[in-house]
Design an enzyme around this catalytic site. Structure first.
Site, mmCIF file in Angstrom:
data_model
loop_
_atom_site.group_PDB
_atom_site.id
_atom_site.type_symbol
_atom_site.label_atom_id
_atom_site.label_comp_id
_atom_site.label_asym_id
_atom_site.label_seq_id
_atom_site.Cartn_x
_atom_site.Cartn_y
_atom_site.Cartn_z
ATOM 1 N N CYS A 1 -11.877 60.220 23.095
ATOM 2 C CA CYS A 1 -11.806 59.830 21.690
ATOM 3 C C CYS A 1 -10.340 59.664 21.298
ATOM 4 C CB CYS A 1 -12.472 60.891 20.814
ATOM 5 S SG CYS A 1 -12.257 60.606 19.036
ATOM 6 N N ASP B 1 -15.774 61.538 25.991
ATOM 7 C CA ASP B 1 -16.995 60.808 25.664
ATOM 8 C C ASP B 1 -17.635 60.371 26.976
ATOM 9 O OD1 ASP B 1 -16.753 60.871 22.810
ATOM 10 O OD2 ASP B 1 -15.241 59.290 22.938
ATOM 11 N N GLU C 1 -17.173 51.368 21.103
ATOM 12 C CA GLU C 1 -17.317 49.914 20.990
ATOM 13 C C GLU C 1 -16.193 49.183 21.718
ATOM 14 O OE1 GLU C 1 -18.622 51.825 17.021
ATOM 15 O OE2 GLU C 1 -16.981 52.061 18.471
ATOM 16 N N ARG D 1 -22.931 63.056 20.160
ATOM 17 C CA ARG D 1 -22.018 64.084 19.682
ATOM 18 C C ARG D 1 -22.274 64.267 18.196
ATOM 19 N NH1 ARG D 1 -15.840 63.140 19.338
ATOM 20 N NH2 ARG D 1 -16.008 62.277 21.427
ATOM 21 N N GLY D 2 -22.503 65.500 17.768
ATOM 22 C CA GLY D 2 -22.793 65.740 16.361
ATOM 23 C C GLY D 2 -24.093 65.128 15.893
#
Length: 274
Positions: A176, A183, A216, A244-245
């Protein structure tokens, strides 16, 4: 890529008790795309999946669903992921019918991304899980890896003869750009073009391991490198990032103008890993 300083990701926030579309934080796609060179034309979408959507029906009884959100790749903006998580949690005590909820979310997201979005709600009982068929797994290849920053120069071909190729790997990792957290993703590549040396494709995808980029943009980076390197007749790249989250982002970029090319609904079905 210079990110806005007020972006919600990486900052502490209280969970909202009330519905508030103002929480949604749009980020221009061009911020990331400006870091890429020679970006070829493509179409596609980003498929978001939310696993923590809950609201109250008109009688006050909680409802829960898995939400699937498709944002077109040509939208001028994306929505920052933490702001979307906070936004969806704002419905926890919001009373509405299911159909009205879909309309509200479609309207709010369309306003922020600058394009029409498509939304589906699934129950936990009817959400499909199926590994896409016809893709050769690269992960068992015996390769030596010594590069963990993106390097398209490792890509090689066997011959210029055009062939159909469908590959996948579960070894993809990037970082990230805001939090530097890893990720993880499964990446699917379909190519109609020069026969790619499979080991070189795996080494290339693994070279993202220390690369900082939003989901993306990582997929658009892969798409651009493969297209510019091989000049294929057709190319599709799809990545299913792990959640995530309570959210995941699954970008799809393709040169194919029609979905009737063997990449139907099963191509986008959820896998066990996601």
């Amino acid at each position: 890529m210079k990110l806005p300083t007020d972006i919600p990701l990486g900052k502490d926030h209280d969970y909202p008790e009330d519905y508030s579309p103002a929480i949604l934080y749009p980020v221009p796609r061009q911020l990331g795309r400006s870091t890429l060179t020679d970006v070829p034309e493509f179409i596609g979408f980003d498929r978001w999946t939310g696993f923590e959507l809950s609201w109250l029906n008109p009688k006050g009884k909680p409802e829960v669903s898995i939400i699937e959100i498709d944002v077109p790749a040509d939208s001028p903006n994306i929505v920052e992921s933490k702001s979307l998580k906070l936004y969806l949690n704002g419905f926890n005590f919001f009373r509405t019918e299911r159909s009205a909820l879909i309309q509200i979310i479609e309207r709010d997201l369309a306003e922020k991304v600058g394009a029409r979005v498509a939304i589906k709600l699934y129950s936990a009982e009817d959400y499909p899980i199926q590994e896409p068929k016809g893709f050769e797994l690269l992960d068992s290849l015996d390769v030596c890896i010594d590069e963990y920053q993106v390097n398209p120069d490792v890509l090689q071909i066997h011959a210029d003869k055009s062939v159909q190729q469908h590959y996948k790997t579960h070894l993809f990792r990037s970082l990230c750009p805001v939090t530097s957290q890893p990720d993880w993703a499964s990446v699917y590549v379909s190519v109609n073009g020069p026969e790619i040396v499979k080991e070189s494709l795996l080494k290339y995808l693994i070279s993202f391991r220390r690369h900082q980029g939003f989901h993306e943009l990582c997929v658009e980076h892969i798409y651009s490198d493969l297209f510019n390197r091989f000049k294929p007749d057709a190319l599709s790249v799809f990545a299913r990032f792990t959640r995530r989250g309570g959210l995941d982002i699954n970008p799809y970029r393709t040169s194919v103008k029609s979905m009737n090319n063997g990449e139907g609904s099963q191509f986008f079905s959820r896998t066990a890993r996601q």
